[in-house]
Write a protein that holds these residues in place. Structure first.
Motif, PDB file in Angstrom:
ATOM      1  N   GLY A   2       0.837  -1.194   0.000  1.00  0.00           N
ATOM      2  CA  GLY A   2       0.000   0.000   0.000  1.00  0.00           C
ATOM      3  C   GLY A   2       0.870   1.242   0.000  1.00  0.00           C
ATOM      4  N   SER A   3       0.313   2.329  -0.500  1.00  0.00           N
ATOM      5  CA  SER A   3       1.058   3.579  -0.537  1.00  0.00           C
ATOM      6  C   SER A   3       0.070   4.723  -0.360  1.00  0.00           C
ATOM      7  N   ARG A   4       0.206   5.461   0.726  1.00  0.00           N
ATOM      8  CA  ARG A   4      -0.756   6.505   1.088  1.00  0.00           C
ATOM      9  C   ARG A   4      -0.022   7.792   1.454  1.00  0.00           C
ATOM     10  N   SER A   5      -0.746   8.896   1.442  1.00  0.00           N
ATOM     11  CA  SER A   5      -0.149  10.194   1.769  1.00  0.00           C
ATOM     12  C   SER A   5      -0.864  10.866   2.926  1.00  0.00           C
ATOM     13  N   LEU A   6      -0.059  11.491   3.762  1.00  0.00           N
ATOM     14  CA  LEU A   6      -0.581  12.355   4.810  1.00  0.00           C
ATOM     15  C   LEU A   6      -0.712  13.741   4.177  1.00  0.00           C
ATOM     16  N   ILE A   7      -1.944  14.092   3.819  1.00  0.00           N
ATOM     17  CA  ILE A   7      -2.222  15.377   3.185  1.00  0.00           C
ATOM     18  C   ILE A   7      -3.011  16.202   4.188  1.00  0.00           C
ATOM     19  N   ARG A   8      -2.498  17.393   4.473  1.00  0.00           N
ATOM     20  CA  ARG A   8      -3.138  18.269   5.449  1.00  0.00           C
ATOM     21  C   ARG A   8      -3.522  19.584   4.796  1.00  0.00           C
TER      22      ARG A   8
ATOM     23  N   GLN B 277       0.500  -1.655  -8.026  1.00  0.00           N
ATOM     24  CA  GLN B 277       0.381  -2.741  -8.986  1.00  0.00           C
ATOM     25  C   GLN B 277       1.691  -3.509  -8.981  1.00  0.00           C
ATOM     26  N   PRO B 278       1.676  -4.777  -9.441  1.00  0.00           N
ATOM     27  CA  PRO B 278       2.921  -5.560  -9.448  1.00  0.00           C
ATOM     28  C   PRO B 278       4.042  -4.799 -10.175  1.00  0.00           C
ATOM     29  N   GLY B 279       5.179  -4.665  -9.491  1.00  0.00           N
ATOM     30  CA  GLY B 279       6.333  -3.991 -10.065  1.00  0.00           C
ATOM     31  C   GLY B 279       6.302  -2.475  -9.999  1.00  0.00           C
ATOM     32  N   GLU B 280       5.241  -1.903  -9.460  1.00  0.00           N
ATOM     33  CA  GLU B 280       5.120  -0.443  -9.394  1.00  0.00           C
ATOM     34  C   GLU B 280       5.838   0.101  -8.157  1.00  0.00           C
ATOM     35  N   GLU B 281       6.621   1.113  -8.354  1.00  0.00           N
ATOM     36  CA  GLU B 281       7.350   1.756  -7.255  1.00  0.00           C
ATOM     37  C   GLU B 281       6.327   2.429  -6.324  1.00  0.00           C
ATOM     38  N   PRO B 282       6.467   2.295  -4.991  1.00  0.00           N
ATOM     39  CA  PRO B 282       5.446   2.783  -4.060  1.00  0.00           C
ATOM     40  C   PRO B 282       5.109   4.273  -4.174  1.00  0.00           C
TER      41      PRO B 282
END
Length: 171
Positions: free
Chosen positions: A26-32, A63-68
């Motif tokens: 998973g890849s998420r952002s802390l957006i404020r 996705q498979p192989g995708e950089e986070p």
């Protein structure tokens, strides 16, 4: 003639290789926003269902192989309709496999602030709502494990260095 180097997996049995649990990235952002409120998106766990809604930080699965970092950028653009370029890694959050689901490794990135009045173009099949939420109201939106993730990311931001969070298996 030299023999080929053994593969790292040569010591594993075929059973171990084919029955290993998958891992989700998973890849998420802390957006404020300007008030330090945290952006959350409410999405469907099952895209074809009107039920099973959940809130979380913006982002999604690589996705498979995708950089986070690229996955974070892509999933936010697809789901929220805004371009956000994650800046620095704040946290790597590991969650063990549970209830038949794969173990998860979630990267949490710091992202530029967005104005409270940002006009999101939500992907109807994914995100149904987006809102900035004050820290003291997070528990009304997200489970404890996500609050723990957000708090660890915010602490990392304050220290100026990335951190690691390991969740325990549900008992």
């Amino acid at each position: 003639m030299n023999s080929p180097e053994p593969l790292l997996t040569d010591h594993l049995s075929n059973h171990q290789l084919t029955n290993a649990l998958p891992c989700r990235i998973g890849s998420r952002s802390l957006i404020r926003n300007e008030k330090d409120e945290i952006l959350l998106g409410q999405s469907r766990l099952l895209p074809e269902s009107d039920q099973l809604l959940t809130w979380d930080l913006p982002g999604g699965w690589a996705q498979p192989g995708e950089e986070p970092r690229a996955a974070c950028r892509r999933t936010i653009r697809e789901a929220f309709g805004v371009s956000v370029d994650p800046i620095d890694l704040l946290l790597l959050h590991w969650q063990p496999p549970q209830d038949g689901a794969a173990e998860e490794h979630t990267y949490v990135w710091n992202a530029p602030r967005l104005p409270s009045r940002t006009a999101f173009q939500l992907a109807d099949d994914e995100v149904v709502q987006a809102r900035f939420v004050p820290r003291n109201q997070l528990t009304a939106y997200v489970p404890d494990s996500v609050v723990e993730r957000i708090d660890a990311a915010r602490e990392s931001l304050g220290r100026g260095r990335p951190d690691y969070l390991a969740s325990r298996a549900a008992s």
